[in-house]
Design an enzyme around this catalytic site. Structure first.
Site, mmCIF file in Angstrom:
data_model
loop_
_atom_site.group_PDB
_atom_site.id
_atom_site.type_symbol
_atom_site.label_atom_id
_atom_site.label_comp_id
_atom_site.label_asym_id
_atom_site.label_seq_id
_atom_site.Cartn_x
_atom_site.Cartn_y
_atom_site.Cartn_z
ATOM 1 N N ARG A 58 -25.298 -5.944 -13.444
ATOM 2 C CA ARG A 58 -24.123 -5.322 -12.834
ATOM 3 C C ARG A 58 -23.175 -6.380 -12.275
ATOM 4 O O ARG A 58 -21.968 -6.175 -12.199
ATOM 5 C CB ARG A 58 -24.540 -4.344 -11.727
ATOM 6 N N TYR A 111 -0.055 6.357 -18.880
ATOM 7 C CA TYR A 111 -1.109 7.184 -19.464
ATOM 8 C C TYR A 111 -1.464 8.311 -18.498
ATOM 9 O O TYR A 111 -1.479 8.122 -17.272
ATOM 10 C CB TYR A 111 -2.319 6.302 -19.765
ATOM 11 N N ASP A 183 -0.387 -2.444 -18.309
ATOM 12 C CA ASP A 183 -1.352 -1.958 -19.299
ATOM 13 C C ASP A 183 -0.801 -2.366 -20.667
ATOM 14 O O ASP A 183 0.213 -1.856 -21.114
ATOM 15 C CB ASP A 183 -1.475 -0.436 -19.184
ATOM 16 N N LYS A 208 -9.639 0.983 -27.426
ATOM 17 C CA LYS A 208 -8.608 1.145 -28.444
ATOM 18 C C LYS A 208 -8.601 -0.065 -29.393
ATOM 19 O O LYS A 208 -9.583 -0.346 -30.050
ATOM 20 C CB LYS A 208 -7.253 1.356 -27.778
#
Length: 390
Positions: A58, A111, A183, A208
């Site tokens: 983590r 978005y 972004d 993406k």
């Protein structure tokens, strides 16, 4: 780190190292939750992890680190982080950079998930959100004040493919000491270099184009080392770390990023021109078309126009839904950026969280289809679209 003359070479080789133990030519998948402590003396690692060491996945992992270094190199950044999703990357970044009483200036064409996070979650933390028109540079600049902590951009925007004048906005933001975040998912580092335009932090939904095969959910943040390190602390606390297998898939996907984007760019402009000349299409949104109101700005900022094309079907929502149902080769699915062409309607997918009035304000009509153009042969794609349009 070694420097490369070309981006395709960098996409293949950057961030990786030679496996001296077994000689693997690929970065190994370190599928482990924990590691041996770096020394036998607890005093040397208590409270922090020594550079180049790992104690718990983590916090960090060699496979994950390779993915982070590759993305950072491609974006021209000092350091990178990967996350379990693009939204995890966005949430960790904004919660790191913003606090109670701070102002966030954001373009309104973000978005849908980002818009939802800002409008419905960040405001609960006492953060002031000012949404501005992405195409009105003067309005964006005028909204920035001494209380502005972050200016958040997305360009090209989703799904209307609007373009932000990134260098002008970044210069204005820095005059007030604000941090500029963008972004860059739609453009990718192949088509746009935000850091070279003055942006401080670049975010990606690696789901993406960076991965490119519709088989991974991941996100990334890159920027200066000190800023990325502060965001890393939020990733540790929130727990949005990417797993080693996911990191390996991302590394593999990025190796072909440049060649894939070349085909996406080629197919994108071809499909946009085809749609623009089709009698069953009311309007096409694509920055590579001369009809795009910001074509000149797009040509200045982008080295390629990408594989995202949005278009309005003549006849309204029912006609658009029928087109979507009629696609055969093109897959009816949300998301984007994969080798397969995908089509969806923003009103019930990417922007379903927005009200109808919010969508209308952004220009998202009920007849709008968002097409993620893949790398298939162009004639096959044209035939499928033509057949679906009737």
């Amino acid at each position: 780190m070694r420097r490369y003359k070309g981006m395709s070479t960098a996409a293949v080789h950057s961030g990786e190292w030679k496996d001296e133990h077994f000689g693997s030519v690929n970065v190994p998948i370190f599928q482990t939750s924990t590691f041996y402590f770096p020394t036998t003396d607890p005093k040397t690692w208590e409270g922090q992890v020594p550079e180049g060491s790992y104690i718990y996945t983590r916090y960090g992992n060699p496979t994950i680190r390779a993915a982070e270094d590759k993305i950072a190199y491609l974006e021209g950044a000092e350091k990178g982080l990967v996350f379990s999703s693009g939204m995890a990357a966005i949430a960790a970044t904004l919660s790191t950079l913003l606090g109670k009483g701070d102002q966030l200036v954001s373009i309104e064409d973000v978005y849908g998930g980002t818009f939802n996070l800002m409008k419905n979650e960040l405001v609960k933390l006492g953060i002031e959100i000012d949404f501005v028109d992405s195409t009105n540079t003067s309005e964006i600049v005028a909204a920035i004040s001494r209380n502005t902590k972050v200016v958040y951009l997305e360009s090209p925007t989703n799904p209307m493919l609007k373009i932000v004048d990134i260098p002008t906005v970044a210069k204005a933001a820095h005059e007030f000491g604000a941090i500029v975040v963008i972004d860059n998912t739609f453009a990718t580092p192949v088509n746009q270099n935000p850091i070279g335009m003055g942006v401080d932090v670049v975010i990606h939904s690696c789901t993406k184009y960076l991965n490119g095969h519709s088989d991974l959910i991941a996100g990334a943040v890159v920027g200066k080392s000190a800023m990325v390190d502060s965001i890393w602390k939020k990733r540790v606390v929130f727990g949005g770390s990417l797993d080693p297998i996911g990191a390996y898939l991302l590394i593999r996907g990025m190796k072909t990023l440049v060649v894939r984007m070349s085909k996406h760019n080629e197919n994108g402009i071809a499909i946009a021109r085809f749609l623009e000349g089709h009698g069953k299409v009311d309007r096409v949104y694509y920055p590579g078309l001369r009809s795009h109101p910001q074509h000149d700005l797009a040509s200045k900022l982008l080295s390629g126009y990408g594989g995202m094309v949005s278009f309005e079907v003549a006849g309204g929502r029912e006609a658009a839904e029928e087109v979507l149902r009629s696609f055969s080769l093109i897959k009816k699915a949300t998301s984007l950026g994969g080798v397969d062409s995908l089509a969806s309607m923003p009103l019930n997918s990417s922007h379903a969280a927005l009200s109808s009035s919010d969508r209308a304000r952004l220009g998202i009509k009920d007849s709008l289809i968002r097409l993620s153009v893949g790398i298939e042969d162009i004639d096959d794609l044209k035939d499928d679209i033509d057949s679906a349009l009737g």
